[in-house]
Design a protein around this motif. Sequence first.
Motif, PDB file in Angstrom:
ATOM      1  N   GLU A  31      40.734  56.363  52.060  1.00  0.00           N
ATOM      2  CA  GLU A  31      39.976  56.697  53.205  1.00  0.00           C
ATOM      3  C   GLU A  31      38.334  56.184  53.157  1.00  0.00           C
ATOM      4  O   GLU A  31      37.976  55.724  54.064  1.00  0.00           O
ATOM      5  N   GLY A  32      37.775  56.272  52.048  1.00  0.00           N
ATOM      6  CA  GLY A  32      36.520  56.010  52.115  1.00  0.00           C
ATOM      7  C   GLY A  32      36.232  54.328  51.644  1.00  0.00           C
ATOM      8  O   GLY A  32      35.174  53.974  51.748  1.00  0.00           O
ATOM      9  N   LEU A  33      37.200  53.804  51.570  1.00  0.00           N
ATOM     10  CA  LEU A  33      37.273  52.178  51.550  1.00  0.00           C
ATOM     11  C   LEU A  33      36.759  51.352  52.828  1.00  0.00           C
ATOM     12  O   LEU A  33      37.790  51.867  53.436  1.00  0.00           O
ATOM     13  N   ASP A  34      36.060  50.505  52.736  1.00  0.00           N
ATOM     14  CA  ASP A  34      35.600  50.003  53.847  1.00  0.00           C
ATOM     15  C   ASP A  34      35.618  48.399  53.686  1.00  0.00           C
ATOM     16  O   ASP A  34      34.693  48.026  53.007  1.00  0.00           O
ATOM     17  N   LEU A  35      36.658  48.037  54.004  1.00  0.00           N
ATOM     18  CA  LEU A  35      36.623  46.324  53.798  1.00  0.00           C
ATOM     19  C   LEU A  35      37.044  45.872  55.078  1.00  0.00           C
ATOM     20  O   LEU A  35      37.757  46.464  55.990  1.00  0.00           O
ATOM     21  N   SER A  36      36.437  44.691  55.140  1.00  0.00           N
ATOM     22  CA  SER A  36      36.623  44.011  56.422  1.00  0.00           C
ATOM     23  C   SER A  36      38.069  43.033  56.460  1.00  0.00           C
ATOM     24  O   SER A  36      38.714  43.050  55.382  1.00  0.00           O
ATOM     25  N   ARG A  37      38.518  42.663  57.543  1.00  0.00           N
ATOM     26  CA  ARG A  37      39.708  42.129  57.675  1.00  0.00           C
ATOM     27  C   ARG A  37      39.706  40.817  56.798  1.00  0.00           C
ATOM     28  O   ARG A  37      40.855  40.392  56.106  1.00  0.00           O
ATOM     29  N   VAL A  57      35.146  26.738  51.936  1.00  0.00           N
ATOM     30  CA  VAL A  57      35.112  27.215  50.688  1.00  0.00           C
ATOM     31  C   VAL A  57      33.947  28.327  50.349  1.00  0.00           C
ATOM     32  O   VAL A  57      34.368  29.278  49.825  1.00  0.00           O
ATOM     33  N   GLN A  58      32.996  27.680  50.933  1.00  0.00           N
ATOM     34  CA  GLN A  58      31.584  28.879  50.609  1.00  0.00           C
ATOM     35  C   GLN A  58      32.018  30.299  51.281  1.00  0.00           C
ATOM     36  O   GLN A  58      31.353  31.116  50.919  1.00  0.00           O
ATOM     37  N   ILE A  59      32.604  30.121  52.814  1.00  0.00           N
ATOM     38  CA  ILE A  59      32.795  31.479  53.005  1.00  0.00           C
ATOM     39  C   ILE A  59      33.840  32.162  52.313  1.00  0.00           C
ATOM     40  O   ILE A  59      33.581  33.333  52.151  1.00  0.00           O
ATOM     41  N   ILE A  60      34.920  31.421  51.990  1.00  0.00           N
ATOM     42  CA  ILE A  60      35.992  32.293  51.250  1.00  0.00           C
ATOM     43  C   ILE A  60      35.490  32.917  49.888  1.00  0.00           C
ATOM     44  O   ILE A  60      35.615  33.826  49.505  1.00  0.00           O
ATOM     45  N   ARG A  61      34.736  32.084  49.126  1.00  0.00           N
ATOM     46  CA  ARG A  61      33.710  32.548  48.032  1.00  0.00           C
ATOM     47  C   ARG A  61      32.847  34.057  48.303  1.00  0.00           C
ATOM     48  O   ARG A  61      32.821  34.744  47.632  1.00  0.00           O
ATOM     49  N   ARG A  62      32.072  33.731  49.489  1.00  0.00           N
ATOM     50  CA  ARG A  62      31.607  34.798  50.011  1.00  0.00           C
ATOM     51  C   ARG A  62      32.208  36.197  50.255  1.00  0.00           C
ATOM     52  O   ARG A  62      32.138  37.106  49.815  1.00  0.00           O
ATOM     53  N   TYR A  63      33.360  35.930  50.879  1.00  0.00           N
ATOM     54  CA  TYR A  63      34.383  37.010  51.213  1.00  0.00           C
ATOM     55  C   TYR A  63      34.963  37.594  49.683  1.00  0.00           C
ATOM     56  O   TYR A  63      35.253  38.817  49.558  1.00  0.00           O
ATOM     57  N   GLY A  64      35.222  36.813  48.570  1.00  0.00           N
ATOM     58  CA  GLY A  64      35.611  37.118  47.561  1.00  0.00           C
ATOM     59  C   GLY A  64      34.537  37.726  46.663  1.00  0.00           C
ATOM     60  O   GLY A  64      34.827  38.842  46.128  1.00  0.00           O
ATOM     61  N   ARG A  65      33.566  37.726  46.616  1.00  0.00           N
ATOM     62  CA  ARG A  65      32.366  38.379  46.026  1.00  0.00           C
ATOM     63  C   ARG A  65      32.259  39.479  46.791  1.00  0.00           C
ATOM     64  O   ARG A  65      32.126  40.601  46.131  1.00  0.00           O
ATOM     65  N   GLU A  66      32.275  39.654  48.029  1.00  0.00           N
ATOM     66  CA  GLU A  66      31.901  40.990  48.715  1.00  0.00           C
ATOM     67  C   GLU A  66      33.302  42.034  48.470  1.00  0.00           C
ATOM     68  O   GLU A  66      33.188  42.949  48.297  1.00  0.00           O
ATOM     69  N   LEU A  67      34.254  41.243  48.309  1.00  0.00           N
ATOM     70  CA  LEU A  67      35.527  41.996  48.161  1.00  0.00           C
ATOM     71  C   LEU A  67      35.630  42.700  46.663  1.00  0.00           C
ATOM     72  O   LEU A  67      35.620  43.821  46.540  1.00  0.00           O
ATOM     73  N   GLN A  68      34.965  41.832  45.710  1.00  0.00           N
ATOM     74  CA  GLN A  68      35.034  42.064  44.195  1.00  0.00           C
ATOM     75  C   GLN A  68      33.862  43.257  44.325  1.00  0.00           C
ATOM     76  O   GLN A  68      34.030  44.329  43.476  1.00  0.00           O
ATOM     77  N   GLN A  69      32.976  43.226  45.096  1.00  0.00           N
ATOM     78  CA  GLN A  69      31.720  44.227  44.938  1.00  0.00           C
ATOM     79  C   GLN A  69      32.393  45.376  45.664  1.00  0.00           C
ATOM     80  O   GLN A  69      32.139  46.618  45.291  1.00  0.00           O
ATOM     81  N   SER A  70      33.146  45.407  46.848  1.00  0.00           N
ATOM     82  CA  SER A  70      33.476  46.554  47.519  1.00  0.00           C
ATOM     83  C   SER A  70      34.380  47.675  46.755  1.00  0.00           C
ATOM     84  O   SER A  70      34.491  48.694  46.818  1.00  0.00           O
ATOM     85  N   LEU A  71      35.325  46.712  45.810  1.00  0.00           N
ATOM     86  CA  LEU A  71      36.262  47.384  45.039  1.00  0.00           C
ATOM     87  C   LEU A  71      35.722  47.624  43.657  1.00  0.00           C
ATOM     88  O   LEU A  71      36.557  48.313  42.938  1.00  0.00           O
ATOM     89  N   SER A  72      34.644  47.460  43.476  1.00  0.00           N
ATOM     90  CA  SER A  72      33.775  47.494  42.141  1.00  0.00           C
ATOM     91  C   SER A  72      34.801  46.949  41.072  1.00  0.00           C
ATOM     92  O   SER A  72      34.996  47.611  39.913  1.00  0.00           O
ATOM     93  N   ALA A  73      35.172  45.755  41.240  1.00  0.00           N
ATOM     94  CA  ALA A  73      35.911  45.074  40.158  1.00  0.00           C
ATOM     95  C   ALA A  73      35.246  44.052  39.505  1.00  0.00           C
ATOM     96  O   ALA A  73      34.109  43.500  40.171  1.00  0.00           O
ATOM     97  N   LYS A  74      35.407  43.829  38.250  1.00  0.00           N
ATOM     98  CA  LYS A  74      34.988  42.975  37.528  1.00  0.00           C
ATOM     99  C   LYS A  74      35.168  41.402  37.631  1.00  0.00           C
ATOM    100  O   LYS A  74      34.655  40.548  37.250  1.00  0.00           O
ATOM    101  N   ASN A  75      36.583  41.139  37.995  1.00  0.00           N
ATOM    102  CA  ASN A  75      37.121  40.014  38.068  1.00  0.00           C
ATOM    103  C   ASN A  75      38.191  39.797  39.073  1.00  0.00           C
ATOM    104  O   ASN A  75      38.864  40.974  39.591  1.00  0.00           O
TER     105      ASN A  75
END
Length: 159
Positions: free
Chosen positions: A81-87, A113-131
């Motif tokens: 419920e509290g997770l806010d991930l973009s499409r 590639v640059q956009i995908i990398r940015r989405y990947g960093r944002e995803l990792q940050q949103s999930l509080s993931a290390k890798n």
Amino acid sequence: MTTKTIGRVILAPRERQVVEGLADGSTLATVARNLKIREVTAAGYLRLGKRKLHGVSENAAALAVGYATQAITRPELLDPEGLDLSREQRNLVPLIARGMTTAQMVPELRQPVQIIRRYGRELQQSLSAKNRAHVVTRAWQYQVLTADHVIASLRGPQC
């Protein structure tokens, strides 16, 4: 039309321990140290485990297939419920779970590639993931990634 059945995978105890050790974002060196084995030995167990897990090559894919086939202990589910991930972030999850590199995602997502990398960093940050491996675990916990997603990718294109 043929349908490939994906059954439960059985890993040897050390193979399972090494794969599960990666779930929290730990490096292989840390996993080996925690298991009190040499890193090269842990790498061997990981290689054998990945072969059993439908021949995956990436740690993230090993975790995804391990969870889907119940070869490793599934993590405790969290309330999405509290997770806010973009499409765009959600679109990355199954690709990471398949073990795809950023370069391999470019034609699939039709993004630079640059956009995908940015989405990947944002995803990792949103999930509080290390890798990436930890992204798979966190996505599983939040139910963004399910066994159905993973099994569908293992079956490949339907004939």
